[in-house]
Scaffold this motif. Structure first.
Motif, mmCIF file in Angstrom:
data_model
loop_
_atom_site.group_PDB
_atom_site.id
_atom_site.type_symbol
_atom_site.label_atom_id
_atom_site.label_comp_id
_atom_site.label_asym_id
_atom_site.label_seq_id
_atom_site.Cartn_x
_atom_site.Cartn_y
_atom_site.Cartn_z
ATOM 1 N N ILE A 465 15.580 23.618 60.416
ATOM 2 C CA ILE A 465 14.533 22.628 61.025
ATOM 3 C C ILE A 465 14.975 21.331 60.373
ATOM 4 C CG2 ILE A 465 12.199 22.290 61.221
ATOM 5 C CD1 ILE A 465 11.700 25.310 60.764
ATOM 6 N N GLN A 467 14.181 17.789 60.149
ATOM 7 C CA GLN A 467 12.832 16.596 60.190
ATOM 8 C C GLN A 467 13.561 15.182 60.124
ATOM 9 O OE1 GLN A 467 9.546 15.290 57.363
ATOM 10 N NE2 GLN A 467 9.064 17.336 58.170
ATOM 11 N N ASP A 553 12.663 15.012 65.514
ATOM 12 C CA ASP A 553 12.987 16.149 64.733
ATOM 13 C C ASP A 553 13.820 17.147 65.573
ATOM 14 O OD1 ASP A 553 11.287 15.141 62.967
ATOM 15 O OD2 ASP A 553 9.953 16.756 62.834
ATOM 16 N N LEU A 555 16.216 21.178 65.775
ATOM 17 C CA LEU A 555 16.319 22.464 65.371
ATOM 18 C C LEU A 555 17.724 22.931 65.487
ATOM 19 C CD1 LEU A 555 13.470 24.240 67.177
ATOM 20 C CD2 LEU A 555 13.427 23.279 64.960
ATOM 21 N N ALA A 599 13.189 19.391 68.705
ATOM 22 C CA ALA A 599 12.417 20.452 68.198
ATOM 23 C C ALA A 599 11.026 20.534 69.404
ATOM 24 C CB ALA A 599 11.811 19.995 66.742
ATOM 25 N N TYR A 600 10.803 19.326 69.907
ATOM 26 C CA TYR A 600 9.677 19.134 70.876
ATOM 27 C C TYR A 600 10.028 19.688 71.975
ATOM 28 C CZ TYR A 600 8.144 16.121 66.804
ATOM 29 O OH TYR A 600 7.543 15.832 65.808
ATOM 30 N N PHE A 604 9.787 25.365 72.874
ATOM 31 C CA PHE A 604 9.324 25.649 71.276
ATOM 32 C C PHE A 604 8.041 25.002 71.355
ATOM 33 C CE2 PHE A 604 13.978 25.225 71.357
ATOM 34 C CZ PHE A 604 14.279 26.414 70.769
ATOM 35 N N TYR A 606 6.526 23.533 69.118
ATOM 36 C CA TYR A 606 6.417 22.560 67.985
ATOM 37 C C TYR A 606 5.520 21.843 67.919
ATOM 38 C CZ TYR A 606 9.302 20.225 64.053
ATOM 39 O OH TYR A 606 9.629 19.664 63.023
ATOM 40 N N ARG A 607 4.618 21.887 66.642
ATOM 41 C CA ARG A 607 3.674 21.154 66.180
ATOM 42 C C ARG A 607 3.666 20.771 64.785
ATOM 43 N NH1 ARG A 607 -1.432 24.237 67.780
ATOM 44 N NH2 ARG A 607 -0.652 25.791 66.219
ATOM 45 N N THR A 608 3.718 19.293 64.655
ATOM 46 C CA THR A 608 3.663 18.806 63.335
ATOM 47 C C THR A 608 2.396 17.824 63.014
ATOM 48 O OG1 THR A 608 4.960 16.720 64.283
ATOM 49 C CG2 THR A 608 6.181 18.849 63.185
ATOM 50 N N LEU A 687 4.398 25.672 61.899
ATOM 51 C CA LEU A 687 5.189 24.604 62.818
ATOM 52 C C LEU A 687 5.157 24.850 64.170
ATOM 53 C CD1 LEU A 687 8.117 23.403 60.564
ATOM 54 C CD2 LEU A 687 6.201 21.882 61.215
ATOM 55 N N PHE A 688 4.879 26.023 64.640
ATOM 56 C CA PHE A 688 4.925 26.451 66.040
ATOM 57 C C PHE A 688 3.631 27.267 66.429
ATOM 58 C CE2 PHE A 688 9.216 26.297 64.118
ATOM 59 C CZ PHE A 688 9.845 25.443 65.021
#
Length: 912
Positions: A465, A467, A553, A555, A599-600, A604, A606-608, A687-688
C-alpha cells in the motif's frame, strides 16, 4: 473432484497395535495374532527394580488369532496403508508348490481378523513395496522381484486381484531382492528395490510417476545408489524412517553385517532431489556380543520433536544370558551428516530367561490408543522348563525411551527384565523363527481420507500500500514524490514468494478423541516440514512497480493460481464420519501476475480518512496496521526521520542499507489470505470497506479455518531495498510543515506500507484556515472529469443493525482551526442532481437529518437510521455548518451496499 492429492503418506498421527506370526508347535501351519496394548489396571505395579527410572505397567495381550499357512512358505511381509479405509493391512508373499501367492490380513468391520489369498501366476515376485499411485493415477500395490533380465517391479490391482503392469529396470544387477519399499521425497513417491549380489547390496530407485502400464521404463528413470559390501551369509533387515530434521520425506535404513562381521546401518534417501546414500555407520557391539549375523531395525519419533530415531537390536550373549536382546539407539546428526549412537540397553525375559535365542523382531511408535510409546519387542526364547519340553516361549514387551534425554532405561551387569514383558505365544524349539511388528489394523491412527481437488485461478493478494506523500493543492510549488530504486522495472531488494501451505479446520480432531493442537503439532513436525515457506517455494520473483504514486495512493497486487486439496480427517476406530478437514494449498506453475492499480479503483473499497491534496486532512489520522509497541519489528528503516517542506530546495530522504533495520533484512512477512470470502480479510484493516471476490478462496465448505494460519505468500527484503521520498516545496515559508515517512510491514495484512504523518505546521495554515469548514473526503474531487464521480465519497458508510435497519454513517472532517459547533448532515435516497455541472441539494424528502459538533481539525461520525430497500441504492449526503452555509454545502454520495460501486458504469480514473 476427488483424485490423489500431493501428500503421499496419509498418516497424520500414527498409533499401532502389534501383529505376530508364530509357527505351530506341532504341525506345518502357523497363527497370525493381533496384539493389543491397554492401560494398566488399578494398582498395577511398574516394571523394573522400584527405582525412579521404572516404567508404568502396560497390559499386552493377544486380541485375536486366525490360522495361517506354513511359516516356511513366507518369502516376505510388509505393512501396507489402505487409503480407502484409513487402516493398515499386513501383506505376505508366499511360495507353495512352485506357485507364488499374495496374502492380505485385515481387520473387518466387526472386529474380526480375515485373510484373503491372491494367486499371482508370477513366480518372480519376492517382496511387497506398498501402496502407490502410478502415472495413470491408478492406485495399486507395488511388488518387486527378479528375472533373468534383472529387477522387475509389478503393479497389483487389489480390486481385480491381478497384476496390471510389470516393468523391468534397465541396467539392474542380477540377484535376489532383499526387499522393496515406497520411499517419500516430500510430495513425490519412489519405489526403492535392494538386490543382494555377490558380497554386496545394490539399491535401485524409480519414481512411481514414471510407471506407465504397457510402456517400458526408460533407463534414465532408474537411479543406482552406491553398492554396500556385506558378509557372506549375513541377514538383511530394513525399515523406513523420517530421520532428517526439517523434512517430510522418508529414508530407507538397511542393516546387515559387513565383511569384517561387524554390523552396520546405511541410510538412503534423497540429496538435492535425487536418490542418494546419506550415511553409513558401523555399530559398536562391544558392550554385548552378537550371537549371529541377524540385526533388526525400527524407526520412530521417540522424543516427539519431528525427527525420528533409529533403534538396532540383535540377539546377544550378556551377563550369563545366552540369547538376551541388545539395543542401540541412534540419531542422524544433520550438521555432521552421520548417525550417532546415544544409548544402549540389554534385556532378557522373566527371571533372566533368554529373550531372543530363537528370533527377535521390532516395531516402534505410539502404541495402543495413545497408551504408551517406545520400542515394541517380540522375542522367541524361553526358560529351561520350556526348553526341556521342546518349546520356545514368545515374549512381547516395550522398551521405553526418555523423551528428554533420549536414553533407554539403565541396566546393570545382568540384563534388565524386558519392561511390560508378557508371554504371547509358544512355538517349537526348532521353529525357523517368528514374524511381527507394529500395525494399525483397527484404524487407531488419525489419517487423511481421499481429497477433493479445487482449482482456483487468479487469487488476488495485497503486497503493498503506497500512500501519496502529503501536500496541499492550494499551497504547493513542487509536488512531492515517492520513488523506488528499480532495475528493469523490478524493485531491488523486495521479493515475493508463493509457497505451499496447509491449514486445518478449527474443529479438527474434536470428535476423534485427539486435540487439534496435538494434530497440528504432529502435522507440523511431519508434513509441515515439506512446506518450507522460504526454501521450498514454487515461485519467488521481484516485485515490479512500473510507476510511483504522484497524486493518488496506489496498491501492489499479485494474482496466483492455486490447487487446493481438502482431505477429510478420519479415525476409523472412532467411526466413519470425518473429524475436520486438512486443506493443502499449492501455487500453480504459471508466473504470478502483478499489478499496481490506483487504490481508489472501483474493485477495491479503499477508504482513507484523508483526501489527497488536502494537507490538513492528514492530521490526527492513525496509521493502518501500525503497532507502536512493535516499532522495531515492523519498521523496515530506522530511525524515523522527518522531511522539512518549505519554500527552499525540496528535502529528500533516501532509505537504503545505511539506515536499514537489520532485524527485518531477510525476514519473511506473510501476506494475509482467506480460506473463505475476501470479507474475512477486512478484520485486519480499516482501509477497505470491501475487496475483490478473487481475494478469497471462496471454497464454500462447511468448515471454518483460522485465517491467521494460512501462509502461502510472503514478502521479504534485502539490504538493496532503496526508497526515496521528496517532500516537495511550498510557495510561502509560513506554510511550511514536516512529513515523517513510515515504511513498515502491516501488522494485520503483512503487506508493505509506505505512509506518512504530518506535523510542525507554519503559522500561515492557522491564519488561512482559521474558520471551521465541515467537509467529506472526495478522492476524485480533482482527478475526474465526470461530475458524478468527482463527488463520490467513502466518508459515507453503512453499519448493519441487529434489527435489520442500517445506520448511514457520515464522517465529517472539520478543515479549520476552530471548532464547528453545529454541523448538519442530511441523507437522501438517490443520485445527486446537477445543474451547470454542479451538484444541487435534492428536493425530495430526506431519509433523516442529524446534527453534531466537530472539533478543530477533528472528525465526527454522525448517524442517520435507515430501512434500506432490496438491491443496491444510491445515498446522497448533504453537509454544512458554521461559515459553510447550506447554499455551499458539501454534496457527496455512496452506494449501498458499498461493494456495488464496482459494478457502476463510471469512467476509469487515471493518476495525474
Amino acid at each position: 473432484m476427488t483424485e490423489s492429492g500431493p501428500l503421499p503418506d496419509a498418516g497424520m498421527y500414527r498409533m499401532f497395535d502389534g501383529y505376530l506370526v508364530t509357527p505351530d508347535r506341532a504341525g506345518p501351519g502357523s497363527a497370525f495374532s493381533r496384539i493389543s496394548f491397554r492401560l494398566p489396571q488399578a494398582g498395577a505395579v511398574k516394571s523394573g527394580t522400584g527405582g525412579v527410572d521404572d516404567v508404568p505397567a502396560v497390559r499386552i495381550a493377544v486380541a485375536d488369532s486366525i490360522p495361517f499357512p506354513s511359516y516356511g512358505e513366507v518369502v516376505a511381509s510388509s505393512v501396507v496403508d489402505d487409503a480407502r479405509t484409513g487402516c493398515q493391512q499386513v501383506w505376505f508373499v508366499r511360495q507353495a508348490g512352485g506357485e507364488v501367492f499374495l496374502d492380505r490380513v485385515t481387520l473387518g468391520a466387526a472386529g474380526a481378523l480375515g485373510r484373503t489369498t491372491f494367486p499371482l501366476g508370477a513366480s518372480w515376485v519376492r517382496s511387497i513395496a506398498g501402496e502407490a499411485v502410478l502415472a495413470t493415477k491408478a492406485q495399486v500395490v507395488l511388488v518387486a522381484g527378479a528375472s533373468d533380465q534383472g529387477v522387475v517391479v509389478g503393479a497389483f490391482d487389489t480390486s481385480s486381484g491381478k497384476l496390471t503392469g510389470t516393468w523391468t529396470l534397465p541396467g539392474s544387477p542380477q540377484g535376489p531382492p532383499a526387499g522393496s519399499w515406497i520411499v517419500v521425497q516430500d510430495f513425490t513417491t519412489w519405489v526403492f528395490v535392494t538386490v543382494r549380489t555377490a558380497g554386496a547390496l545394490s539399491t535401485l530407485a524409480v519414481p512411481t510417476a514414471a510407471l506407465r502400464p504397457g510402456e517400458p521404463l526408460p533407463a534414465a528413470e532408474v537411479h543406482h545408489l552406491p553398492r554396500v559390501d556385506l558378509a557372506t551369509g549375513s541377514g538383511v533387515d530394513a525399515t523406513l524412517g523420517r530421520m532428517l530434521p526439517g523434512s517430510a520425506g522418508s529414508q530407507l535404513i538397511l542393516a546387515a553385517a559387513g565383511p569384517s562381521g561387524a554390523p552396520f546401518v546405511v541410510m538412503q534417501g534423497f540429496d538435492a532431489g535425487k536418490p542418494a546414500q546419506l550415511a553409513v555407520a558401523v555399530i559398536d557391539t562391544a558392550f554385548a556380543k552378537p550371537r549371529s549375523g541377524q540385526y533388526r531395525v525400527t524407526c520412530a519419533d521417540l522424543d516427539n520433536n519431528g525427527q525420528e530415531e533409529l533403534v538396532l537390536a540383535y540377539p546377544a550373549d550378556y551377563g550369563g544370558v545366552a540369547g538376551a536382546a541388545a539395543f542401540v539407539l541412534l540419531r542422524f546428526d544433520a550438521q555432521r551428516d552421520r548417525l550417532e549412537a546415544s544409548s544402549r540397553y540389554v534385556a532378557a525375559g522373566p527371571g533372566g530367561a533368554p529373550l531372543a535365542s530363537l528370533d527377535l523382531r521390532l516395531g516402534s511408535g505410539v502404541l495402543g490408543d495413545a497408551v504408551t510409546s517406545g520400542v515394541f519387542v517380540l522375542g522367541a526364547g524361553g526358560d529351561l522348563a520350556h526348553i526341556m519340553r521342546g518349546e520356545a516361549q514368545v515374549f512381547a514387551g516395550i522398551v521405553p525411551v526418555d523423551p528428554v534425554t533420549l536414553r533407554f532405561p539403565p541396566y546393570a551387569e545382568a540384563p534388565a527384565m524386558l519392561p511390560a514383558v508378557t508371554q504371547v505365544g509358544v512355538t517349537g524349539l526348532k521353529a525357523p523363527g517368528i514374524l511381527g511388528s507394529v500395525v494399525d489394523l483397527a484404524g487407531l491412527s488419525v489419517m487423511l481420507g481421499p481429497p477433493v481437488l479445487t482449482q482456483l485461478s487468479s487469487r488476488g493478494q495485497l503486497l503493498a500500500i503506497l500512500q501519496v506523500p502529503p501536500f496541499d493543492r492550494e499551497n504547493v510549488s513542487m509536488a512531492p514524490s515517492l520513488i523506488f530504486s528499480e532495475s528493469d522495472n523490478r524493485v531491488k531488494g523486495l521479493s515475493v514468494t508463493s509457497s505451499k501451505d496447509w491449514v486445518m479446520s478449527d474443529d479438527a480432531g474434536l470428535s476423534l478423541g485427539v486435540s487439534s493442537s496435538a494434530l497440528s503439532f504432529h502435522l507440523g513436525k511431519t508434513y509441515g516440514h515439506g512446506f518450507s515457506h522460504t526454501e521450498d517455494s514454487s515461485t519467488s520473483v521481484g516485485v515490479a512497480i512500473s510507476r510511483t504514486p504522484t497524486q493518488l495512493d496506489r496498491l501492489v497486487t499479485m494474482s496466483v493460481d492455486y490447487s487446493v486439496w481438502r482431505y477429510p480427517i478420519v479415525r476409523r476406530s472412532r467411526g466413519s464420519e470425518p473429524g475436520g478437514t486438512l486443506m493443502v494449498i499449492f501455487p500453480g506453475s504459471s508466473i504470478p501476475v502483478q499489478g499496481t492499480p490506483i487504490a481508489y479503483d472501483r474493485q477495491f473499497g479503499y477508504r482513507t480518512a484523508y483526501e489527497p491534496g488536502v494537507l490538513l486532512s492528514y492530521l490526527n489520522v492513525e496509521l493502518d496496521g501500525w503497532d507502536e509497541t512493535k516499532q522495531g519489528e515492523l519498521l523496515l528503516f530506522t530511525p524515523l526521520v522527518s522531511l522539512e517542506v518549505t519554500n527552499d530546495q525540496p528535502d529528500t530522504n533516501t532509505y537504503d542499507r545505511s539506515d536499514a533495520n537489520q532485524d527485518t533484512i531477510g525476514k519473511h512477512y506473510f501476506v494475509a489470505s482467506s480460506a473463505s470470502s475476501s470479507a474475512n480479510l477486512l478484520a485486519n484493516t480499516n482501509l477497505f470497506s470491501y475487496l475483490p471476490v478473487s481475494f478469497g478462496f471462496n471454497l464454500g465448505s462447511s468448515e471454518t479455518f483460522s485465517e491467521s494460519e494460512m501462509e502461502m505468500t510472503s514478502l521479504s527484503r534485502t539490504e538493496s531495498l532503496s526508497i526515496s521520498v521528496s517532500g516537495g516545496t511550498v510557495p510561502d515559508a509560513s506554510f511550511r510543515f514536516t512529513v515523517t515517512p513510515y515504511i513498515y510491514q502491516h501488522a494485520g495484512l503483512g503487506a508493505l506500507v509506505v505512509a506518512f504523518k504530518v506535523g510542525n505546521l507554519g503559522p500561515g495554515w492557522r491564519s488561512r484556515y482559521a474558520n471551521p469548514y465541515p467537509m467529506l473526503m472526495l478522492p476524485f474531487r480533482h482527478q475526474s472529469q465526470d461530475p458524478l464521480e468527482k463527488i463520490f465519497s467513502r466518508s459515507i458508510g453503512f453499519e448493519k443493525q441487529p434489527d435489520g435497519t442500517v445506520h448511514i454513517v457520515v464522517e465529517v472532517f472539520n478543515h479549520g482551526f476552530t471548532d464547528a459547533e453545529l454541523v448538519t448532515v442530511r441523507a437522501h435516497v438517490g443520485q445527486p442532481r446537477f445543474e451547470g455541472g454542479r451538484p444541487v441539494i435534492p428536493s425530495d424528502t430526506p431519509i433523516g437529518e442529524v446534527q453534531g459538533r466537530v472539533v478543530a481539525l477533528g472528525r465526527q461520525r454522525l448517524r442517520v437510521k435507515w430501512a434500506p430497500p432490496a438491491g443496491s441504492v444510491f445515498v446522497t449526503a448533504v453537509v454544512w455548518g458554521g461559515p459553510r452555509t447550506i447554499e455551499f454545502a458539501e454534496i457527496a454520495w455512496n452506494v449501498y451496499p458499498e461493494s456495488a460501486f464496482e459494478g457502476l458504469d463510471l469512467p476509469g480514473i487515471r493518476d495525474a
